[in-house]
Motif scaffolding. Sequence first.
Motif, short mmCIF file in Angstrom:
data_model
loop_
_atom_site.label_atom_id
_atom_site.label_comp_id
_atom_site.label_asym_id
_atom_site.label_seq_id
_atom_site.Cartn_x
_atom_site.Cartn_y
_atom_site.Cartn_z
N LYS A 9 44.73 24.99 -67.67
CA LYS A 9 44.92 26.41 -67.35
C LYS A 9 43.83 27.26 -67.98
CE LYS A 9 49.94 26.50 -66.82
NZ LYS A 9 51.20 26.90 -67.47
N ILE A 10 43.51 26.95 -69.24
CA ILE A 10 42.52 27.74 -69.99
C ILE A 10 41.11 27.53 -69.41
CG2 ILE A 10 41.37 27.98 -72.24
CD1 ILE A 10 44.15 27.15 -73.47
N THR A 11 40.75 26.27 -69.16
CA THR A 11 39.37 25.97 -68.77
C THR A 11 39.12 26.06 -67.27
OG1 THR A 11 39.86 23.60 -68.62
CG2 THR A 11 39.03 24.42 -70.74
N LYS A 12 40.19 25.92 -66.46
CA LYS A 12 40.08 25.95 -65.00
C LYS A 12 39.04 24.94 -64.49
CE LYS A 12 41.64 30.73 -64.43
NZ LYS A 12 42.37 30.82 -65.67
N THR A 13 39.06 23.74 -65.05
CA THR A 13 38.13 22.69 -64.65
C THR A 13 38.82 21.72 -63.69
OG1 THR A 13 38.78 21.40 -66.59
CG2 THR A 13 36.81 22.75 -66.81
N ASN A 14 38.02 20.87 -63.04
CA ASN A 14 38.58 19.87 -62.13
C ASN A 14 39.29 18.76 -62.89
OD1 ASN A 14 37.53 21.24 -59.95
ND2 ASN A 14 35.67 20.01 -59.87
N ILE A 15 38.75 18.41 -64.04
CA ILE A 15 39.35 17.37 -64.87
C ILE A 15 39.49 17.90 -66.29
CG2 ILE A 15 39.04 15.07 -65.88
CD1 ILE A 15 37.49 14.26 -63.44
N SER A 16 40.68 17.68 -66.87
CA SER A 16 40.91 18.04 -68.28
C SER A 16 41.37 16.79 -69.01
CB SER A 16 41.97 19.12 -68.40
OG SER A 16 41.54 20.31 -67.77
N ILE A 17 40.99 16.68 -70.27
CA ILE A 17 41.39 15.53 -71.08
C ILE A 17 41.80 16.01 -72.46
CG2 ILE A 17 39.04 15.01 -71.83
CD1 ILE A 17 39.94 12.00 -71.51
N SER A 18 42.90 15.46 -72.97
CA SER A 18 43.36 15.80 -74.32
C SER A 18 43.56 14.50 -75.09
CB SER A 18 44.65 16.60 -74.28
OG SER A 18 45.70 15.83 -73.72
N ILE A 19 43.22 14.55 -76.36
CA ILE A 19 43.39 13.38 -77.22
C ILE A 19 44.15 13.82 -78.46
CG2 ILE A 19 42.23 11.56 -78.54
CD1 ILE A 19 39.76 12.01 -76.78
N THR A 20 45.19 13.09 -78.81
CA THR A 20 45.93 13.35 -80.04
C THR A 20 46.35 12.01 -80.63
OG1 THR A 20 47.71 14.64 -81.05
CG2 THR A 20 48.20 13.59 -78.93
N GLY A 21 46.47 11.98 -81.93
CA GLY A 21 46.87 10.73 -82.55
C GLY A 21 46.71 10.78 -84.05
N ILE A 22 46.77 9.61 -84.64
CA ILE A 22 46.70 9.48 -86.10
C ILE A 22 45.48 8.62 -86.44
CG2 ILE A 22 47.94 8.75 -88.17
CD1 ILE A 22 50.51 9.03 -86.33
N LEU A 73 38.35 6.03 -68.96
CA LEU A 73 39.44 6.51 -68.09
C LEU A 73 38.93 7.55 -67.08
CD1 LEU A 73 42.25 6.86 -70.78
CD2 LEU A 73 42.19 5.19 -68.93
N ILE A 74 38.05 8.46 -67.54
CA ILE A 74 37.49 9.45 -66.65
C ILE A 74 36.65 8.79 -65.55
CG2 ILE A 74 35.82 11.35 -66.46
CD1 ILE A 74 36.74 12.18 -69.30
N PHE A 75 35.81 7.84 -65.93
CA PHE A 75 34.99 7.13 -64.94
C PHE A 75 35.86 6.43 -63.92
CE2 PHE A 75 31.53 6.82 -68.38
CZ PHE A 75 30.92 7.98 -67.93
N ALA A 76 36.96 5.82 -64.37
CA ALA A 76 37.88 5.11 -63.46
C ALA A 76 38.51 6.08 -62.45
CB ALA A 76 38.96 4.39 -64.25
N ILE A 77 38.86 7.27 -62.91
CA ILE A 77 39.45 8.28 -62.03
C ILE A 77 38.44 8.79 -61.01
CG2 ILE A 77 40.31 10.67 -62.00
CD1 ILE A 77 41.90 9.96 -64.52
N LEU A 78 37.19 8.93 -61.44
CA LEU A 78 36.16 9.48 -60.55
C LEU A 78 35.67 8.49 -59.49
CD1 LEU A 78 34.01 11.49 -63.11
CD2 LEU A 78 35.64 12.38 -61.45
N LYS A 79 35.92 7.21 -59.70
CA LYS A 79 35.46 6.21 -58.72
C LYS A 79 36.21 6.31 -57.42
CE LYS A 79 33.58 2.72 -61.76
NZ LYS A 79 33.72 1.39 -62.30
#
Length: 79
Positions: A9-22, A73-79
């Motif tokens: 919503k904030i970036t209005k891009t075609n693809i967004s990615i979020s990473i969270t973890g420990i 993962l992004i490359f796999a989605i774009l193929k």
Amino acid sequence: SHMVKNLNKITKTNISISITGIAGPGGGTEKKSIGLVYIGIKKDNKIQINKFQFKNKGRTYIQKAAVHKSLNLIFAILK
């Protein structure tokens, strides 16, 4: 999914990615161990949440592994 939806919503891009973890060195628990990472990807109206458990080889290793996996993962989605 909430994180990647808001990012989109904030970036209005075609693809967004979020990473969270420990990534350590602290913060790990029995249920959520160091190296646990969630990667969320949103493309158009499709959201994909991926869970990974990377080896605890230090904070930098886990961060780099998460970025590398995200790019794959992004490359796999774009193929």
